[in-house]
Design a protein around this motif. Sequence first.
Motif, PDB file in Angstrom:
ATOM      1  N   MET A   1     134.282  46.520  89.417  1.00  0.00           N
ATOM      2  CA  MET A   1     134.422  45.819  88.141  1.00  0.00           C
ATOM      3  C   MET A   1     134.092  44.351  88.296  1.00  0.00           C
ATOM      4  O   MET A   1     134.320  43.761  89.349  1.00  0.00           O
ATOM      5  CB  MET A   1     135.859  45.975  87.621  1.00  0.00           C
ATOM      6  N   TYR A   2     133.573  43.773  87.217  1.00  0.00           N
ATOM      7  CA  TYR A   2     133.307  42.342  87.233  1.00  0.00           C
ATOM      8  C   TYR A   2     134.622  41.593  87.394  1.00  0.00           C
ATOM      9  O   TYR A   2     135.620  41.882  86.724  1.00  0.00           O
ATOM     10  CB  TYR A   2     132.629  41.906  85.934  1.00  0.00           C
ATOM     11  N   HIS A   3     134.622  40.589  88.287  1.00  0.00           N
ATOM     12  CA  HIS A   3     135.833  39.799  88.491  1.00  0.00           C
ATOM     13  C   HIS A   3     135.456  38.397  88.944  1.00  0.00           C
ATOM     14  O   HIS A   3     134.335  38.154  89.403  1.00  0.00           O
ATOM     15  CB  HIS A   3     136.743  40.457  89.529  1.00  0.00           C
ATOM     16  N   GLU A   4     136.400  37.501  88.816  1.00  0.00           N
ATOM     17  CA  GLU A   4     136.234  36.138  89.301  1.00  0.00           C
ATOM     18  C   GLU A   4     137.467  35.762  90.104  1.00  0.00           C
ATOM     19  O   GLU A   4     138.598  36.117  89.736  1.00  0.00           O
ATOM     20  CB  GLU A   4     136.065  35.157  88.130  1.00  0.00           C
ATOM     21  N   ILE A   5     137.264  35.046  91.205  1.00  0.00           N
ATOM     22  CA  ILE A   5     138.357  34.527  92.024  1.00  0.00           C
ATOM     23  C   ILE A   5     138.296  33.010  91.914  1.00  0.00           C
ATOM     24  O   ILE A   5     137.329  32.384  92.350  1.00  0.00           O
ATOM     25  CB  ILE A   5     138.229  34.980  93.487  1.00  0.00           C
ATOM     26  N   LEU A   6     139.325  32.433  91.328  1.00  0.00           N
ATOM     27  CA  LEU A   6     139.317  31.017  90.966  1.00  0.00           C
ATOM     28  C   LEU A   6     140.474  30.291  91.641  1.00  0.00           C
ATOM     29  O   LEU A   6     141.409  30.907  92.146  1.00  0.00           O
ATOM     30  CB  LEU A   6     139.440  30.878  89.445  1.00  0.00           C
ATOM     31  N   LEU A  22     143.557  44.922  74.737  1.00  0.00           N
ATOM     32  CA  LEU A  22     142.587  45.935  74.342  1.00  0.00           C
ATOM     33  C   LEU A  22     141.152  45.462  74.506  1.00  0.00           C
ATOM     34  O   LEU A  22     140.269  46.248  74.826  1.00  0.00           O
ATOM     35  CB  LEU A  22     142.856  46.349  72.883  1.00  0.00           C
ATOM     36  N   GLY A  23     140.896  44.177  74.291  1.00  0.00           N
ATOM     37  CA  GLY A  23     139.533  43.665  74.453  1.00  0.00           C
ATOM     38  C   GLY A  23     139.017  43.734  75.873  1.00  0.00           C
ATOM     39  O   GLY A  23     137.810  43.801  76.104  1.00  0.00           O
ATOM     40  N   GLY A  24     139.936  43.698  76.848  1.00  0.00           N
ATOM     41  CA  GLY A  24     139.576  43.918  78.240  1.00  0.00           C
ATOM     42  C   GLY A  24     138.833  42.805  78.937  1.00  0.00           C
ATOM     43  O   GLY A  24     138.317  43.000  80.038  1.00  0.00           O
ATOM     44  N   SER A  25     138.762  41.613  78.338  1.00  0.00           N
ATOM     45  CA  SER A  25     137.899  40.564  78.866  1.00  0.00           C
ATOM     46  C   SER A  25     138.657  39.520  79.673  1.00  0.00           C
ATOM     47  O   SER A  25     139.726  39.047  79.257  1.00  0.00           O
ATOM     48  CB  SER A  25     137.173  39.863  77.715  1.00  0.00           C
ATOM     49  N   ALA A  26     138.074  39.115  80.801  1.00  0.00           N
ATOM     50  CA  ALA A  26     138.628  38.012  81.594  1.00  0.00           C
ATOM     51  C   ALA A  26     138.679  36.722  80.779  1.00  0.00           C
ATOM     52  O   ALA A  26     139.541  35.859  81.013  1.00  0.00           O
ATOM     53  CB  ALA A  26     137.772  37.805  82.845  1.00  0.00           C
ATOM     54  N   ARG A  52     131.400  42.845  81.095  1.00  0.00           N
ATOM     55  CA  ARG A  52     130.471  42.906  82.212  1.00  0.00           C
ATOM     56  C   ARG A  52     130.777  44.026  83.190  1.00  0.00           C
ATOM     57  O   ARG A  52     130.087  44.167  84.208  1.00  0.00           O
ATOM     58  CB  ARG A  52     130.475  41.543  82.927  1.00  0.00           C
ATOM     59  N   SER A  53     131.795  44.838  82.899  1.00  0.00           N
ATOM     60  CA  SER A  53     132.129  46.003  83.730  1.00  0.00           C
ATOM     61  C   SER A  53     131.666  47.264  83.012  1.00  0.00           C
ATOM     62  O   SER A  53     132.472  48.040  82.477  1.00  0.00           O
ATOM     63  CB  SER A  53     133.632  46.058  83.998  1.00  0.00           C
ATOM     64  N   GLN A  54     130.364  47.466  82.980  1.00  0.00           N
ATOM     65  CA  GLN A  54     129.817  48.574  82.212  1.00  0.00           C
ATOM     66  C   GLN A  54     130.162  49.905  82.857  1.00  0.00           C
ATOM     67  O   GLN A  54     130.046  50.083  84.065  1.00  0.00           O
ATOM     68  CB  GLN A  54     128.302  48.420  82.077  1.00  0.00           C
ATOM     69  N   ALA A  55     130.608  50.836  82.032  1.00  0.00           N
ATOM     70  CA  ALA A  55     130.962  52.176  82.493  1.00  0.00           C
ATOM     71  C   ALA A  55     131.106  53.075  81.282  1.00  0.00           C
ATOM     72  O   ALA A  55     131.401  52.605  80.176  1.00  0.00           O
ATOM     73  CB  ALA A  55     132.271  52.152  83.278  1.00  0.00           C
TER      74      ALA A  55
END
Length: 259
Positions: A1-6, A22-26, A52-55
């Motif tokens: 899955m798309y992720h960011e480490i900040l 529900l929107g699921g967005s970072a 950005r986590s297409q499935a």
Amino acid sequence: MYHEILGRQDAAAPTLVFSSGLGGSARFWAPQLPVLLQDYRVIVYDQAGCGRSQAELPDDYSIGHMAGELAVLLDSLEVQRCHFIGHALGGLVGLELALQRPALLQSQVLINAWSRPNDHSARCFAVRKTLLRDSGPAAYVQAQALFLYPADWIAANTAQLAQDDAHALAHFPPQANLLRRIAALQAFDVDARLGDITTPTLLIANRDDMLVPWQQSARLAERLPKAQLHLLAYGGHASSVSDTAVFNRVLLEFLQEQI
């Protein structure tokens, strides 16, 4: 899955994992980042089938699947312990993760979450499904703010909401994925297992939340062995956005107690 480490990257940095609704967005957690990045390692991600986590999500997709997907991601990042923060559906992911992988969670913050279906929220989600099926993504996105924010905040933030709506529509998930995600949260029920969750938990709820009644968080507070409830008077379903300063203060105070 798309992720960011900040934020901090050193080994001693406490790790915070944020899971949106529900929107699921970072992107949902942008208002919290400025007060966290100096002291914490922060992981945000787009949930499977969102952004950005297409499935393509299976017909039987569940909150259990979502928790398992997050566990796989955290294992791949070699995260052994973390503090979890989840909003609404993300809070359900936290409850499920606490059951599946209790050693992973040092603490959790659950915002306007629930342990079992309730009739009011079921009515709201039925309306949202009807909008999506019969009127399409544009109508669904336009109605979204009505479920998330107080009326006065909506009136005062027209320009921001227009930008948010345009972004949401441009990145709208496949309809089948969204319907399966709604079905997953509607089916979620761990009420009988709450006594098994011993993770220190902060429950944040809003009295003016018109999507999920605050009494759902009160029920969690009564049944989770190590939980405390912080009830906010204002902010609607998404006070992390609509009343950021107050929300961030409550979040930081809890995290500082845990570390």
